[in-house]
Enzyme design. Sequence first.
Site, PDB file in Angstrom:
ATOM      1  N   ALA A  76       0.839  -1.203   0.000  1.00 19.43           N
ATOM      2  CA  ALA A  76       0.000   0.000   0.000  1.00 19.43           C
ATOM      3  C   ALA A  76       0.872   1.251   0.000  1.00 19.43           C
ATOM      4  CB  ALA A  76      -0.930   0.001   1.210  1.00 19.43           C
TER       5      ALA A  76
ATOM      6  N   ARG B 145      -7.253   6.244  -3.681  1.00 24.60           N
ATOM      7  CA  ARG B 145      -6.389   7.163  -2.923  1.00 24.60           C
ATOM      8  C   ARG B 145      -6.484   8.613  -3.367  1.00 24.60           C
ATOM      9  NH1 ARG B 145      -2.449   8.148   0.712  1.00 24.60           N
ATOM     10  NH2 ARG B 145      -0.815   9.389  -0.211  1.00 24.60           N
TER      11      ARG B 145
END
Lengths: 485, 485, 489, 489
Positions: free
Chosen positions: D77, D108
């Site tokens: 991530a 994101r």
Amino acid sequence: MSEAVKKVVEITPEEEARVLEWTKSKEYLEKNLAREATVINPAHGCQPVGAQLAAHGFEGSLPFVHGSQGCASYYRSTLNRHFREPAPAVSDAMTEDGAVFGGQNNLFEGLENAYKLYSPKIMPIFTSCMPEIIGDDLTAFIKNARLKGHIPEDFPLPYANTPSFNGTHIHGYDAMLKAILEDLTAGKRVEGACTGKLNLIAGFDACTGNYREYKRLLDAMEVPHTLLADISETFDSPLDGEYQYYPGGTPLAEAAESINGKATISVQKYATASTMKFINQEYGGKHEVLPMPIGVQATDAFLLKVSQLFGKPVPESIKAERGRVVDAMTDAHQYLHNKKFAIFGDPDQLLALAGFLLEMGAKPYHVLCSRASKKFDKEMKALLESSPYGKGCHVWTNKDLWHLRSILLDDPVDMMLGDTHGKFAARETGTPLIRIGFPIIDRVNVHRYPIIGYQGALNLLTWTANKFLDIKDDTCEDQWFEMMR
Amino acid sequence: MSEAVKKVVEITPEEEARVLEWTKSKEYLEKNLAREATVINPAHGCQPVGAQLAAHGFEGSLPFVHGSQGCASYYRSTLNRHFREPAPAVSDAMTEDGAVFGGQNNLFEGLENAYKLYSPKIMPIFTSCMPEIIGDDLTAFIKNARLKGHIPEDFPLPYANTPSFNGTHIHGYDAMLKAILEDLTAGKRVEGACTGKLNLIAGFDACTGNYREYKRLLDAMEVPHTLLADISETFDSPLDGEYQYYPGGTPLAEAAESINGKATISVQKYATASTMKFINQEYGGKHEVLPMPIGVQATDAFLLKVSQLFGKPVPESIKAERGRVVDAMTDAHQYLHNKKFAIFGDPDQLLALAGFLLEMGAKPYHVLCSRASKKFDKEMKALLESSPYGKGCHVWTNKDLWHLRSILLDDPVDMMLGDTHGKFAARETGTPLIRIGFPIIDRVNVHRYPIIGYQGALNLLTWTANKFLDIKDDTCEDQWFEMMR
Amino acid sequence: MYQPGDKNNKVKPEVEGLSKEKAAKLIEETLELYPAKAKKKRAPHLAPNDPEDKGCAVRSNKKTLPGVMSARGCAYAGAKGVVWGPIRDMVHISHGPVGCGWYSWGTRRNLTTGVPGVSSFSGMQFTSDFQEKDIVYGGDKKLETICREVKELFPLAKGISVLSECPVGLIGDDINATAKKMAGELEVPVVPCNCEGFRGVSQSLGHHISNDTIRDHIIGTREFDEEPGPYDIALIGDYNIGGDIWSAVKVLEEIGLNVKAQWTGDGQIEHIAATHKVKLNLIHCYRSMNYMCKVMEEKYGIPWLEFNFFGPTKIKESLRAIAERFDDKIKENVERVIAKYDPIMQAILDEYRPRLEGKKVMIFVGGLRPRHTIGAYEDLGMVCVGSGYEFAHSDDYDRTYPEMPKGSLVFDDASEKEMEVFAEAIKPDLVASGIKEKYVFQKMGLPFRQMHSWDYSGPYHGYDGFAIFARDIDMAINSPTWKLVKSPF
Amino acid sequence: MYQPGDKNNKVKPEVEGLSKEKAAKLIEETLELYPAKAKKKRAPHLAPNDPEDKGCAVRSNKKTLPGVMSARGCAYAGAKGVVWGPIRDMVHISHGPVGCGWYSWGTRRNLTTGVPGVSSFSGMQFTSDFQEKDIVYGGDKKLETICREVKELFPLAKGISVLSECPVGLIGDDINATAKKMAGELEVPVVPCNCEGFRGVSQSLGHHISNDTIRDHIIGTREFDEEPGPYDIALIGDYNIGGDIWSAVKVLEEIGLNVKAQWTGDGQIEHIAATHKVKLNLIHCYRSMNYMCKVMEEKYGIPWLEFNFFGPTKIKESLRAIAERFDDKIKENVERVIAKYDPIMQAILDEYRPRLEGKKVMIFVGGLRPRHTIGAYEDLGMVCVGSGYEFAHSDDYDRTYPEMPKGSLVFDDASEKEMEVFAEAIKPDLVASGIKEKYVFQKMGLPFRQMHSWDYSGPYHGYDGFAIFARDIDMAINSPTWKLVKSPF
């Protein structure tokens, strides 16, 4: 020698463009607002179509127009288009000779034919312009019709004067509903008797989903109830290969007994004023006029009142539903926050929609009612003043949708809420229109989804928030086009 | 001397434009379809997120990821975004040393902490990649955890291997559900006993509205029922100021008793294959796998089967609902007639959506499943061939949404149905996207509206037909802009 | 194409399962539903068709029976909705209470070009929204103000029509005087039209009253700037429902004619005013505008011709009949155009005819369609089992019988009850009627198309229109949703 | 702006109702919820703030407790979502099974310019979608094919990053060799990044691994075509969440600096590769990229500076600190820019501060925000009652204490349970955390903003961002929907 015939003059594209721009100017707005006599693109119909809607709400009811057949065709087709359902109704087809002789013979023949052909259980009679102008005396005519055997003595023929040159469709609804209740309940009041039921009057409401939702909520509350003028089946009947003239409607016996109800609630103050006056005078039980339950607070108020009147708690299932809608409203709040709306339509619905917008933190920025009283104007302004989101919002009474076009070009909003008739103003001002109200004749099924109750709040929220998100996705540049919203 | 460092080279707008055009060419389509190894913009997730969805469907259930914490964060946030609800779940936070020593100690500590902190009633355990690769023996680990007192002896810990490199989220759902049922029902089968209930398995379905609709329909049928893995409350709980970890879910005792059910129905063949295999072997009563009841015919089949199994007639209220939806479909048919759709998502949902489109006279023109079996391919093709509207339609298995972009540029459709991930293909090909499936992370409340049952058919119809009408109004020239549609 | 006295038409054979006797019996049974007096009144309006027997003529243009569900509208509807409303560059004032204009706002699909609110006003609703005080004190002063406001806010409007609603005629307003005064003051035509809804028996009188006003106020008041040409024509009685007139004009221009004026679909008032110099008037809706053709024939010597552009057969017939009125150039053009479209039409027939062969249609609409569309259905292999008009006159029925099979039903101003009984007995595969009927028949499980408004589709006229017509008829009849009607429970 | 060792910061007074003692007690009570072993492990991660006492430092960058709900992600991530993913002109391959890439696809909000699929690939998801056979036989060959396919289908891609998921590291694939081979064959950088999710304790190691790969494969491999100038800078550690970097660059350009490279929000790999010639590195997210600054300082002598553009106070401080590194021209520019924006900012404060004065915020996010956003809240009159990081190191906390009031809570890798208990005790008016926490607190009736993603809004950074930040904070706290939470029943 006669003067030379003028030549055909074509409008040039340049002229069109110039005038189009001018119609978008401040000058034009002022000229437009100064209009005194012309009404352009109004957001209201006339009394009889409202009367017909009310008339359709009863068991076996065949609405009967005392007047020209063309009037009846207009009312019927307006209802057909909105509901995409049959709207059986008749007229007594008055013509020129009616102006001379009055419409009594038409009424006689019409009652006879309609009774034989369509086997109704009740024929609510209402008037279009002609008999109103010539002064037909319906009381006498109907009495004579019975006397002369054109219609059985005991066949219910409530009647209402619904002049088109006075008020709007909501007033015709009111007059007809009052007449029907007056007729059906006559002599039925029994002192001390109580059906234990709630009489609920939805008002002029062409959303069948709303009626079903009222019933679902009251069932959940375990409050026995009679919807007075229940059009939910009339205008949302199954397609199963059999045509029924009279699906659904409030059972006549139930309507008659409503006078001994435990309580009567109307959720439309302006659309049931005379009906509620009659009920206050004649009905047993308690009588309440509440705002349309659009949004959480108005629905709370409605359920609380029902709960108080019947001593029944609001059940857990409905509380949970409430909590889920509050959850949805919280989640979606940021998509509606401070968004400006223009709303137009009937007074009761406008007040309720404005209430919903305010509780969502959105602004009912332009509120337009093309035929309304000063009382409404005052009440709407008071509502707007009660919330920070109502600050700077505008109330436009007795202004039409051509005014709205100018108003929106001058001081735009993010979204319009109203019926199909608003689509031209929407297009010409580049404003998205969420269809609510009557008539909706360019989309399908909208009237099948409630806007009242918690479920209705969820629907309104979903339609508006997702429309804003659609617009964002449709109009943003690539760099702002995103997976999440 | 070292070679000269290269200069920064900027991509020119001309190059961008040229390549953009090229990506829309037939040549590109062919190159794109020839891809062997790269998957770009897939329409499927991995097993564990499906397992977590199943795990959330039980009373007091805390899903427990045996694996890295990052995995759990991904599953949770995906569910959070779709439902806009909490998704409490834990992991045992395996790290590098797990590769050496295995994850037993993590599991021990994790069970202990989670049990104390979050007071669950059950912790369904499923795996992410790491333990699958290193070969952790969950059977032994869990046994040891009980022996060593990390968790009470009788605390239910169903567990499933859900390797991410095999199948998709629907297979994880299947494996987890089977494990939970195996665990809860162990030793509960009583020969001859029958709860009289229907066990209904919705399958991997992230639409809470569907679950509520199943329950409403079965309530209306007066068929007592247990939804196995009921996420409707878990992921649609009220906002009332109190946070609950475990709202709703199938009661554990009910799930345990399901083994003595009168009948079990799964409405997702592909997403419950191993669960239904287990049920066929172990459960009492009759077992049926039906298509998802999307559209009228599939809903008919579902209700008929329930009716047969329980000897209960379909009630009038549901028949009327059916008739009303048929009415709505007839009214709106012309807006969907012969319209081409691209649909993508999971096998069971695709089959059911295609069925709905065919019965509406629309074409499921491109059906794309980014991970599916030959069996699915065959079944879908057979379905398409069964209808004139399926002629010439295409099935694309193991193709992704970047393929879909090329396919749609080459052979366009009028509308796409699928989840949010399709929005890029939709935008780049100018195709409207109606959001259905999982995940939907850019609109609100969509998952609250059922697409199953008659009401679901009405919803699908309304969304699609009105979107077409929106587009017509938005894109037509003035001369075709009309009041009615 | 049928012309009065034309003997080219062959008598169409009886439809399977129907006969003159069966139809007569059905009519008799239907009439039994009425009270005696009503039965007597209705009987002459219903008949089995017999193209060879003049006696089958139904009675028409009579008062509607009170108390029956009639599809008819009123004179105002005929004036506002049909004749005046489609003229795009005038402001049409629905003079009286708000309702008539509100209900008829945007519900007829008479499409227009132009810029809405600037040079095109057909899509808007102008009303004087009479209130009680206007009834008491009269509305003439208000009308004056309205005319001035309209002129100020819509400077490009080429004129104003004042369409009276019932109260106006009953309270004794003099809109004629007001209109005259305002026309003088504002220097645009202000046309008073006394089309109060109570006048006459249907919208038909509204057409006629409107025709009179066009005759008195418009015809001959303008001339085209350019010299008249040999191929100048006008298109009369096409209201551009769903774009019909654009499709028809396209064909006419392809054969070399100049359509100088459109009456009144997407119409411009000054073009209409200058029509008196064209060489031929082609009339589509005979019912609503034959009087105008007669006026122009009489006053200006302009010949006129009925034509029918529904379906390739009738288009072909019509084009050749039109060509007969012109020189060889047009005749050659016509053959070229026919040759161009024949394969396109054949492809449509190849696609749809197999799906529609033998399907039965029952028609009940207004104007010209109950007869003019029959050929298009026949092109698709369908048969007409019944047809009727809302507001026809006997000359309409004269033109209709030859188009229909023997033993089919003819009905005038049919009540909804009659239509229902007929449909139940005949079981048509399609009912082609109006919005008020649509949902009745659909509830019966019968495919239906709204044939006043083309059911929000169109155009149906002309070559381009036939492709859409064929698709729509197929779609209605063969919709898979019909399979869902019968519940398995 | 805080700089290590900076003494300008005044100790902030205790918040009303909070004190070091109360906070300590609350922490103690919270810890009681854990089993003994877990309690012991968690205790050092929680502390009442005391800016004057070094002893309040919490422990950080340790393994997450098994079985607690942690907000943390993994190394992958940190590599894909944070460092590599935002570089728009490279194709980033999530190498391994399908899930990791699918979950992190578009979630994101690292926005980019460029043409999607042509010159910008950040919005897409590329995966090798490992199947059983790839686990058994290894994925290196597949990776080769992928690289070739990517090169063919995306010819303008400036490189490829290979971001390993857990199985890759466990089955012994050698992506480094494959990447090297393909870089040679395809003549673009192919960067192998061994960021398997099981490595380290949080996304932080993913940042570091990514930094290493940038260091080894990218820095210094390109030079700008134009000559270096005195005002060339690079912006490090801004990932352009919700458009932040565009807002920051706007300010920097207004003061006369040239932002030559963006690390990595809306980043271009060749610009990043040429960063070694800039005059100053400005670092936004210290946590994820301070190592890069140190590398460039060491290797190329580029000085670096932390800055904070959240809220007018910090922007002003930061601009002046930046100006200190340049000449008078820049200094003048800075004062001019400050003067320009001061009234704009004041207007925002005038609008929102009265509605937010004294409101309490509890923060729990990652990167730089738990400290950097405090000033913006304070500008709005709010107080920070607690702050914590998902994956910070001790140098982050060193920078945080001085920003927070005495007696506020500091928490590292807080579990959801801890957060809940704190929120119940402190009753903040706003919780600023992530998607996994959002609905938990909202159910409790607490206003919430997602402060990783700016909750689908933004930018929040820079002058333009503050207007949006202020509106959003007000909107969240003062939403009228909060009044609806309590049911009247």
